[in-house]
Design an enzyme around this catalytic site. Structure first.
Site, PDB file in Angstrom:
ATOM      1  CD  GLU A   9      48.843  63.908  26.617  1.00  0.00           C
ATOM      2  OE1 GLU A   9      48.124  63.110  25.854  1.00  0.00           O
ATOM      3  OE2 GLU A   9      48.777  63.923  27.838  1.00  0.00           O
ATOM      4  CB  CYS A  34      45.173  63.427  18.715  1.00  0.00           C
ATOM      5  SG  CYS A  34      44.481  64.079  20.123  1.00  0.00           S
TER       6      CYS A  34
END
Length: 459
Positions: free
Chosen positions: A212, A246
């Site tokens: 990720e 993010c």
């Protein structure tokens, strides 16, 4: 923690895994309930720790971290029995009489490496999925969020024996030792640079990984968009956690006809949501450390700032900042910003914008603001990205009903809910062939009759 201690943890967990205890779904359910109870018990301490590390308010910590973890646990408790069942699938006629089925099985000993920006959520959320799938886990949080790591260590040690779940603190030395060990699965959340190193180390053991990562997530604002609402939602998503998210909109890419109006709306929303003095707003967070503070400040071009721009090195706070007249060659567009700085760029046509976005590294998220269904369909179909929203930001990751993950340079694999269970499970394909009938056509010596039968069964 020493290399020997880390190796001992991994070996102990592998021995425990092969006792078969975690294959029992009831065992997993009890583990999740114990974790749930412990989180509720230490909720205030968790919030206090996140406040010390990132300056988040208790409200934001619950909304974006603790609450989401509790939601994931509740989801798994409700569905884990169903997810763990074998699934019968159709069997080809050539295999008559047999039963074919897929059997979800845990990988074994998994490593979960988490970042500092959402230190509780991005550590415990994948742990919930790993436990639900029946694995043991070694958890390694970031050294940059020590207060949250400390409360998580306390929580995990109270909930689990080390042979089941263990938390390893420390920095690069511990990371290196962990990556040199043989794990059955590695789940990593962090930067692309470290992600490459994780994948390189995993390859030496042929260990599967989920990465990720991040990237420059674009926020397209098309000329038909509701600009007032778009500005409100963009400001929320961009400056949440002081921009250290993010999937935050990294930059605005808007139609040049509506740029000036959009900028005015954004400036109004920044003042409305964070006041005119965000540096002294207790509900507005801070940058994680001086290194990242200096990096973000270095991306701000004072000549292009139209809102914000001030900072305080003592508190590590940077105002919500908006930059205009930015080009793709500017410093702020050369890396993921990961801070409260929002550049605005323009396009002449939507096709031009799509071509430009597709020429860059695939982003973790993409956002499109438009009142045209055709435009939304065009952008979401033609652009490559991990996930995103139409007429909103951030919220696509806050559901257990959809997987969340990257694509290309922004990562691989996904998790949350069923997808999280699948990530930490290997699905064995099994055929249970009955013994009361044995069709002779597959055996030698072959004959013309056998050939006809094979053609009949396999067409």
């Amino acid at each position: 923690m020493t290399e020997h201690e880390i190796r001992e943890i991994v070996e102990t967990q592998r021995k425990f895994f092969y006792t078969g205890a975690v294959l029992d779904v009831d065992y997993r359910i009890q583990a999740l309930k114990k974790l749930q109870s412990c989180i509720l018990k230490y909720e205030n301490e968790i919030n206090d720790a996140i406040k010390k590390d990132l300056g988040k308010s208790a409200f934001e910590s619950y909304m974006c971290e603790t609450g989401l973890v509790l939601s994931e646990i509740s989801y798994m408790l409700k569905h884990v029995r169903k997810f763990s069942k074998e699934k019968t699938v159709l069997t080809p006629l050539a295999h008559f009489h047999s039963r074919s089925f897929k059997k979800p099985s845990p990988y074994g000993v998994v490593l979960i490496m988490s970042p500092w920006n959402y230190p509780f959520l991005l550590t415990i959320d994948p742990l919930v999925d790993a436990i639900a799938a029946g694995n043991t886990a070694v958890v390694k949080p970031s050294a940059y969020s020590p207060n949250t790591s400390e409360i998580m260590k306390k929580l995990i040690e109270e909930c689990f024996d080390k042979e089941y779940v263990a938390l390893v603190t420390g920095g690069r030395a511990e990371n290196t030792c962990l990556l040199n060990e043989h794990f059955d699965y590695i789940f990593f959340t962090g930067s692309q640079t470290v992600g490459k190193e994780v994948m390189k180390c995993a390859s030496s053991h042929l260990t599967p990984v989920t990465l990720e990562l991040g990237g420059k997530s674009p926020c397209i604002v098309e000329k038909s968009a509701n600009l007032k609402l778009a500005a409100k939602r963009i400001v929320f998503g961009k400056y949440l956690n002081c921009g250290q998210t993010c999937v935050a909109p990294d930059y605005i890419y808007c139609d040049k006809e509506i740029k000036d109006r959009l900028i005015e709306e954004i400036k109004q929303q920044i003042e409305k949501q964070f006041t005119t003095d965000a540096l002294h707003n207790d509900h507005y967070g801070k940058i994680i450390n001086r290194k990242h503070f200096d990096r973000i400040c270095g991306l701000i071009d004072p000549s292009k700032v139209v809102c914000g721009g001030r900072s305080d090195a003592d508190t590590l706070k940077i105002e919500p900042t908006l930059m205009d007249h930015v080009t793709f060659e500017d410093a702020v567009m050369q890396e993921e910003i990961f801070g409260p700085v929002l550049p605005v760029l323009t396009y002449d046509s939507l096709d031009e914008a799509i071509r430009k976005i597709n020429s860059m590294a695939h982003p973790l998220a993409l956002y499109i603001f438009t009142n045209s269904k055709a435009v939304a369909r065009k952008v979401t179909s033609e652009c490559g990205f991990g996930g995103g929203c139409i007429n909103d930001t951030i919220i696509h990751l806050a559901t257990s009903e959809m997987g969340f993950g990257g694509f290309g340079e922004s990562g691989m694999g996904s998790y949350h809910g069923r997808d999280g269970f699948r990530t930490f499970s290997h699905y064995k394909s099994i055929v249970d062939k009955k013994t009361w009938l044995d069709l002779p056509m597959r055996y030698q010596p072959y004959s013309s009759l056998n050939e006809k039968l094979i053609h009949m069964f396999l067409k």
